[in-house]
Design a protein around this motif. Sequence first.
Motif, PDB file in Angstrom:
ATOM      1  N   LYS A 120      30.655  44.689  44.209  1.00  0.00           N
ATOM      2  CA  LYS A 120      30.480  43.230  44.264  1.00  0.00           C
ATOM      3  C   LYS A 120      31.693  42.518  43.686  1.00  0.00           C
ATOM      4  CE  LYS A 120      26.614  42.533  42.140  1.00  0.00           C
ATOM      5  NZ  LYS A 120      25.495  41.731  41.573  1.00  0.00           N
ATOM      6  N   TYR A 121      32.222  43.052  42.586  1.00  0.00           N
ATOM      7  CA  TYR A 121      33.395  42.437  41.966  1.00  0.00           C
ATOM      8  C   TYR A 121      34.601  42.514  42.908  1.00  0.00           C
ATOM      9  CZ  TYR A 121      37.050  41.469  38.522  1.00  0.00           C
ATOM     10  OH  TYR A 121      38.121  40.946  37.847  1.00  0.00           O
ATOM     11  N   LEU A 122      34.799  43.673  43.560  1.00  0.00           N
ATOM     12  CA  LEU A 122      35.909  43.814  44.491  1.00  0.00           C
ATOM     13  C   LEU A 122      35.770  42.880  45.686  1.00  0.00           C
ATOM     14  CD1 LEU A 122      36.492  47.688  44.580  1.00  0.00           C
ATOM     15  CD2 LEU A 122      37.966  45.951  43.557  1.00  0.00           C
ATOM     16  N   LEU A 123      34.530  42.676  46.143  1.00  0.00           N
ATOM     17  CA  LEU A 123      34.305  41.815  47.296  1.00  0.00           C
ATOM     18  C   LEU A 123      34.700  40.370  47.013  1.00  0.00           C
ATOM     19  CD1 LEU A 123      30.964  43.175  48.794  1.00  0.00           C
ATOM     20  CD2 LEU A 123      33.192  43.081  49.932  1.00  0.00           C
ATOM     21  N   GLU A 124      34.615  39.951  45.755  1.00  0.00           N
ATOM     22  CA  GLU A 124      35.047  38.594  45.416  1.00  0.00           C
ATOM     23  C   GLU A 124      36.518  38.401  45.768  1.00  0.00           C
ATOM     24  OE1 GLU A 124      34.245  37.768  41.344  1.00  0.00           O
ATOM     25  OE2 GLU A 124      32.062  37.926  41.548  1.00  0.00           O
ATOM     26  N   PHE A 125      37.325  39.447  45.562  1.00  0.00           N
ATOM     27  CA  PHE A 125      38.751  39.360  45.862  1.00  0.00           C
ATOM     28  C   PHE A 125      39.004  39.530  47.351  1.00  0.00           C
ATOM     29  CE2 PHE A 125      38.481  40.484  41.423  1.00  0.00           C
ATOM     30  CZ  PHE A 125      39.482  39.723  40.848  1.00  0.00           C
ATOM     31  N   GLU A 126      38.236  40.413  48.001  1.00  0.00           N
ATOM     32  CA  GLU A 126      38.402  40.586  49.447  1.00  0.00           C
ATOM     33  C   GLU A 126      38.087  39.297  50.186  1.00  0.00           C
ATOM     34  OE1 GLU A 126      36.314  42.865  53.234  1.00  0.00           O
ATOM     35  OE2 GLU A 126      35.954  43.614  51.211  1.00  0.00           O
ATOM     36  N   ARG A 127      37.034  38.623  49.774  1.00  0.00           N
ATOM     37  CA  ARG A 127      36.600  37.423  50.485  1.00  0.00           C
ATOM     38  C   ARG A 127      37.577  36.270  50.305  1.00  0.00           C
ATOM     39  NH1 ARG A 127      30.312  38.328  48.563  1.00  0.00           N
ATOM     40  NH2 ARG A 127      29.781  39.817  50.214  1.00  0.00           N
ATOM     41  N   GLY A 128      38.091  36.099  49.109  1.00  0.00           N
ATOM     42  CA  GLY A 128      38.933  34.942  48.853  1.00  0.00           C
ATOM     43  C   GLY A 128      40.413  35.215  48.840  1.00  0.00           C
ATOM     44  N   GLY A 129      40.808  36.480  48.798  1.00  0.00           N
ATOM     45  CA  GLY A 129      42.212  36.805  48.591  1.00  0.00           C
ATOM     46  C   GLY A 129      42.987  37.143  49.846  1.00  0.00           C
TER      47      GLY A 129
END
Length: 279
Positions: A120-129
């Motif tokens: 979930k933490y990694l997905l925050e960066f995938e989605r916005g980065g």
Amino acid sequence: WCQGYSEPGSGSDLASLRTKAERQGDHYVVNGQKIWTTNAHFADWIFCLVRTSNEGKRQEGISFLLIDMKSPGITLDPIYLVDGTRTPMRHEVNQVFFTDVKVPVENLVGEENKGWTYAKYLLEFERGGQAFGPRLRKAYRHLQTLSKTQMSEGEPLSADPQWREKMAALGMEIDAVEMNELMFYSSLKTGDAPGNMGSVVKMRGTEVGQKLTELAVEAVGWYGTPFTELRNYDSNVVPVGGEYVDDVSPRYFNNRKTTIYGGSSEVQRNVLAKAMLGL
């Protein structure tokens, strides 16, 4: 690296994943399947979500493993998308199959059964980065050029008032995406986690990107009919209809996936409704 999250039947509902990792001495033995794995045919390693327990909530039985793609028991099957790309090794996504794949215990990231938290933490960066703004702006400039080469009732499409209105509205949406991205990156600069802004950026960036491809197809009309042979790098077929037209339909079809991967737009709206609006 490639990412092993989605499975057949476990995409947006990722917690239902079934790829299993059983502890046997100093190894895990992995069996299962991943799908839509981008560039798995080039990757040396895959970071992979696997099920290590069936007890309690589904999210509590998932672990995060690092797996060598050269391990015995791993096989790949290419998935050819509707964008028309058929050139060998130039495809984008794959199915990855694991059959009794041995993974050393030391390749476990963090604690066993805590992989959902890390993912979930990694997905925050995938989605916005993903830096949507610069790519959208470049595509917008191409669309402006394209509209000057396409004729409508004897005049360039770019002179049509209705077309200009659509382009102006799209330009404002790109401005909004860029502003949201600046907020996202500002939070990273201060050391904060991206949080809900990742969902905002991913949702709007992909939706505006799709609007760009839709307008491009509208601009070129029948010139946008997809010609599969044009997608091959050794093709001698000359595009008809002006610069950029041969790429319009493939980009349109390829971009259908963007509002699904990394958490669909529907999932992002649910996340935002719960976290920001308390619904």
